[in-house]
Structures are given as C-alpha cells and as structure tokens.
Design an enzyme around this catalytic site. Structure first.
Site, PDB file in Angstrom:
ATOM      1  N   LYS A 103      -2.007  17.962 -38.988  1.00  0.00           N
ATOM      2  CA  LYS A 103      -3.301  17.567 -39.557  1.00  0.00           C
ATOM      3  C   LYS A 103      -4.274  17.065 -38.490  1.00  0.00           C
ATOM      4  CE  LYS A 103      -1.437  16.614 -44.114  1.00  0.00           C
ATOM      5  NZ  LYS A 103      -1.317  15.703 -45.241  1.00  0.00           N
ATOM      6  N   GLY A 161       4.712  11.170 -55.591  1.00  0.00           N
ATOM      7  CA  GLY A 161       3.494  11.818 -55.083  1.00  0.00           C
ATOM      8  C   GLY A 161       3.276  13.245 -55.555  1.00  0.00           C
ATOM      9  N   SER A 209       7.797  23.954 -49.005  1.00  0.00           N
ATOM     10  CA  SER A 209       6.451  23.661 -49.522  1.00  0.00           C
ATOM     11  C   SER A 209       6.255  24.225 -50.931  1.00  0.00           C
ATOM     12  CB  SER A 209       5.400  24.272 -48.591  1.00  0.00           C
ATOM     13  OG  SER A 209       4.131  24.176 -49.190  1.00  0.00           O
ATOM     14  N   ASN A 215      -6.643  18.616 -43.828  1.00  0.00           N
ATOM     15  CA  ASN A 215      -5.569  19.313 -44.547  1.00  0.00           C
ATOM     16  C   ASN A 215      -6.045  20.615 -45.186  1.00  0.00           C
ATOM     17  OD1 ASN A 215      -6.948  18.577 -46.890  1.00  0.00           O
ATOM     18  ND2 ASN A 215      -5.094  18.018 -47.995  1.00  0.00           N
ATOM     19  N   SER A 256       3.210  24.435 -52.174  1.00  0.00           N
ATOM     20  CA  SER A 256       1.813  24.899 -52.224  1.00  0.00           C
ATOM     21  C   SER A 256       1.673  26.359 -52.686  1.00  0.00           C
ATOM     22  CB  SER A 256       1.130  24.693 -50.871  1.00  0.00           C
ATOM     23  OG  SER A 256       1.052  23.312 -50.601  1.00  0.00           O
ATOM     24  N   THR A 279      -0.270  21.053 -43.206  1.00  0.00           N
ATOM     25  CA  THR A 279       0.574  19.900 -43.499  1.00  0.00           C
ATOM     26  C   THR A 279       1.231  19.414 -42.209  1.00  0.00           C
ATOM     27  OG1 THR A 279       2.218  19.051 -45.030  1.00  0.00           O
ATOM     28  CG2 THR A 279       2.577  21.303 -44.261  1.00  0.00           C
ATOM     29  N   GLY A 311       3.455   1.173 -44.391  1.00  0.00           N
ATOM     30  CA  GLY A 311       3.308   2.243 -43.403  1.00  0.00           C
ATOM     31  C   GLY A 311       1.919   2.252 -42.799  1.00  0.00           C
ATOM     32  N   ALA A 312       1.858   2.678 -41.542  1.00  0.00           N
ATOM     33  CA  ALA A 312       0.570   2.671 -40.837  1.00  0.00           C
ATOM     34  C   ALA A 312       0.364   3.961 -40.055  1.00  0.00           C
ATOM     35  CB  ALA A 312       0.515   1.465 -39.892  1.00  0.00           C
TER      36      ALA A 312
HETATM   37  P1  ATR Z   1       2.844  10.163 -39.435  1.00  0.00           P
HETATM   38  O1  ATR Z   1       3.005  11.504 -38.768  1.00  0.00           O
HETATM   39  O2  ATR Z   1       2.468  10.242 -40.869  1.00  0.00           O
HETATM   40  O3  ATR Z   1       2.018   9.208 -38.686  1.00  0.00           O
HETATM   41  P2  ATR Z   1       5.147   8.635 -38.583  1.00  0.00           P
HETATM   42  O4  ATR Z   1       4.371   8.189 -37.409  1.00  0.00           O
HETATM   43  O5  ATR Z   1       6.482   9.230 -38.342  1.00  0.00           O
HETATM   44  O6  ATR Z   1       4.357   9.643 -39.505  1.00  0.00           O
HETATM   45  O7  ATR Z   1       5.420   7.371 -39.532  1.00  0.00           O
HETATM   46  C1  ATR Z   1       4.541   6.961 -40.547  1.00  0.00           C
HETATM   47  C2  ATR Z   1       4.883   5.553 -40.926  1.00  0.00           C
HETATM   48  O8  ATR Z   1       6.216   5.469 -41.436  1.00  0.00           O
HETATM   49  C3  ATR Z   1       4.808   4.606 -39.767  1.00  0.00           C
HETATM   50  O9  ATR Z   1       4.103   3.486 -40.217  1.00  0.00           O
HETATM   51  C4  ATR Z   1       6.251   4.264 -39.472  1.00  0.00           C
HETATM   52  O10 ATR Z   1       6.441   2.960 -38.965  1.00  0.00           O
HETATM   53  P3  ATR Z   1       6.223   2.613 -37.414  1.00  0.00           P
HETATM   54  O11 ATR Z   1       4.745   2.456 -37.205  1.00  0.00           O
HETATM   55  O12 ATR Z   1       6.962   1.351 -37.254  1.00  0.00           O
HETATM   56  O13 ATR Z   1       6.806   3.754 -36.643  1.00  0.00           O
HETATM   57  C5  ATR Z   1       6.854   4.361 -40.837  1.00  0.00           C
HETATM   58  N1  ATR Z   1       8.303   4.581 -40.809  1.00  0.00           N
HETATM   59  C6  ATR Z   1       8.939   5.685 -40.376  1.00  0.00           C
HETATM   60  N2  ATR Z   1      10.272   5.537 -40.541  1.00  0.00           N
HETATM   61  C7  ATR Z   1      10.486   4.307 -41.083  1.00  0.00           C
HETATM   62  C8  ATR Z   1      11.640   3.570 -41.492  1.00  0.00           C
HETATM   63  N3  ATR Z   1      12.879   4.055 -41.380  1.00  0.00           N
HETATM   64  N4  ATR Z   1      11.457   2.338 -42.009  1.00  0.00           N
HETATM   65  C9  ATR Z   1      10.222   1.818 -42.122  1.00  0.00           C
HETATM   66  N5  ATR Z   1       9.092   2.466 -41.764  1.00  0.00           N
HETATM   67  C10 ATR Z   1       9.216   3.694 -41.253  1.00  0.00           C
END
Ligand code: ATR
Length: 277
Positions: free
Chosen positions: A71, A243, A20, A92, A22, A67, A132-133
């Site tokens: 969160k 970022g 980190s 956060n 921070s 982090t 990403g979602a």
């Molecule tokens: P968080 O803790 O931020 O929610 P996460 O659930 O591990 O982290 O992943 C965040 C995003 O990264 C998700 O949208 C995940 O896609 P899925 O919904 O299909 O799991 C995406 N992600 C993680 N690894 C990936 C990879 N190798 N390729 C594409 N998307 C990826």
C-alpha cells in the site's frame, strides 16, 4: 456476427494473495450490475511491484486493489491521489484515467460504513482505543476523526511507534498514546484491533475495567486470523465484530471509483464469503 461484450480488466496485487476474497466480492458486484469483468489475483515480489503494475495497466487493466505489503509502494507509484490517501500515506485502489495513475484509500471509509450502517454504532463523542500503530491503524484514523470521537488513544507493543503515530495525526484530531500500565484508568466505547497479528490468547490481556456495558470490540482481521480474538470476546461477554464487513464495504467503494456505481453490500454476499473463509 454478434460482437463480443468487452471484458473489463481488474486485479488485486499483494503478497501473499492466494486467500484474497476480493475476486469473489468484485465478481458478485459485477454480476449484480451486469458488467462483464475479470478480476485476477496477482502475486508479486517486492522488487517487481512497479513492473508488474505497469504490465497490468499496459495490457488493458482499468483498475486494481492493492493489499499488504504494497500500500505504501502504491502511494509512491501513483501520480495523483485523493485527500484521504495523502493523509494516510497509503493507497489501496488505483485507477488509470487519461493516462494518469490515480490512487485512493477506501479502507477507512469502509470501516466507518460497516460500523455505522451495518453495526449501527456511531463514533461521534465516543472514546476510542486502537491496538497497534502500523499501516492498518493509519488507514482508519483520518476517517475516524471525520466522525468526531471524544478521544482516540493508541496502545502499542512498541511505545515509540505509538508516539510517532500520535505525532503524525495530532494536527487533525484529539489523539494520544496510552501505556499498558495506565490502561485500566481509562474507559472505552470502541476498541479496535489493528495489529497485524491475530493475537494469541496468552498475549491478550486487556483489563476488564476499560469496557463499559455497551462497548464493542472490532477486529480489523477476519476468518482464522480473528478466531482467538472472537473466542476471547465471547468468553468475556464483549460485543465482537470482525473485519469482514469492512472488507466488503471498502471493496464497494473501490467499485464505485472504477465503475461510477456503488453496489449494494448484501447479507447474501457476506454469506458467500463466509463459506470461502
Ligand atoms: P503494517 O504493515 O500494517 O504496518 P506491522 O508493522 O507488521 O504491519 O504491524 C502492525 C502493528 O501490529 C504494529 O503496531 C505492531 O506492533 P509494533 O509497533 O510493536 O511492531 C503490531 N504487532 C505485530 N505483531 C504483534 C504482536 N505479536 N503483539 C502485539 N502487537 C503486534
């Protein structure tokens, strides 16, 4: 006898936490504001998070950052929260005032400030795509909507997760999911990587049709995690930002919550951090 100046106690909780930046950021802010501050990294297991957090505040801690992966747990822990924290469902930044734990989320504001102030990119009326979602996407969506983009689309490996995200935020703005097969019918001004994975080049094949001349690509990760993405953008002549700016700006907003003053986010600080990456 000269009285010792009180040391204000802050920290960041996460797992992993070793790398980190921070502590360096807040150490820099404190020095510029002439504040005597300690800022430690606290590594904890998922099941010990609450216990460790209470221990920190009981021993005089004034505030902390949270982090990954805590969160959401932090959101559930705090007694009061800001509107943005409520919408994102994640916290956060925690402060304790009058014995009440207060939670905020400065990630989205940090992202927008980096875009507007440092990169000079205004989201208003722009077409935005988020890759990403997960938690990182949720953290920035409410603040993106405050800037009134023309549209916001979500592309995700797992379509159902993109659909859930759209459902969660559709009452506050124009948001839709897009499937990879339909992607090339769209154009975007801003594309944001909010996946947790610094994607490897093989899995990264956005069609060139979606970019305009002025489009920018913003990767929420930084350092080694964003190297492949940066190389890919350079090879394809796409304007790229990582970022690190967001990290600095969100930290400045946390500092403001704790100390009542927003520190300057300087090029000097950025250069110090780049050396630590
Ligand atoms: P968080 O803790 O931020 O929610 P996460 O659930 O591990 O982290 O992943 C965040 C995003 O990264 C998700 O949208 C995940 O896609 P899925 O919904 O299909 O799991 C995406 N992600 C993680 N690894 C990936 C990879 N190798 N390729 C594409 N998307 C990826």
């Amino acid at each position: 006898m000269a009285q010792q100046k009180l040391i204000k106690k802050y920290a960041v909780f996460g797992n992993p936490i070793e790398h980190s930046l921070s502590p360096s950021i807040h150490g820099y802010f404190a020095q510029k504001h002439n504040i005597n501050l300690s800022y430690e990294k606290i590594l904890c297991d998922e099941d010990k998070f609450e216990v460790e957090l209470r221990k920190f505040f009981d021993s005089g801690g004034l505030g902390c950052n949270i982090t990954l992966p805590f969160k959401r747990k932090a959101f559930l822990f705090v007694e009061e929260k800001s509107d943005v924290a409520k919408i994102t469902g994640a916290v956060n930044t925690i402060s304790k005032k009058n014995d009440i734990y207060f939670g905020d989320n400065t990630d989205g504001a940090g992202f927008i400030r980096d875009l507007k102030e440092n990169i000079n990119f205004d989201i208003s009326e722009k077409r935005v795509l988020i890759l990403g979602a997960g938690g990182a996407s949720m953290g920035i969506i409410p603040n993106i909507f405050l800037e009134k983009p023309k549209s916001l689309k979500i592309l995700n490996r797992t379509l159902d997760n993109a659909k859930s995200l759209v459902k969660r935020f559709s009452s506050i703005g124009n948001i839709n999911y897009v499937e990879k097969s339909d992607l090339s019918e769209n154009k975007f001004d801003l594309i944001i990587n909010a996946t947790s994975q610094g994607m490897n080049q093989n899995s990264f094949d956005l069609p060139s049709e979606i970019f305009c001349d002025d489009s920018i690509f913003y990767d929420l990760s930084y350092g080694k995690a964003s190297t492949n993405m940066k190389n890919w953008a350079e090879e394809n002549n796409i304007k790229f930002f990582d970022g690190l700016g967001m990290l600095i700006e969100q930290a400045a907003d946390s500092f403001l919550i704790w100390e009542g003053e927003r520190p300057n986010t300087t090029e000097e600080l950025r250069n110090i951090l780049i050396k630590e990456l």
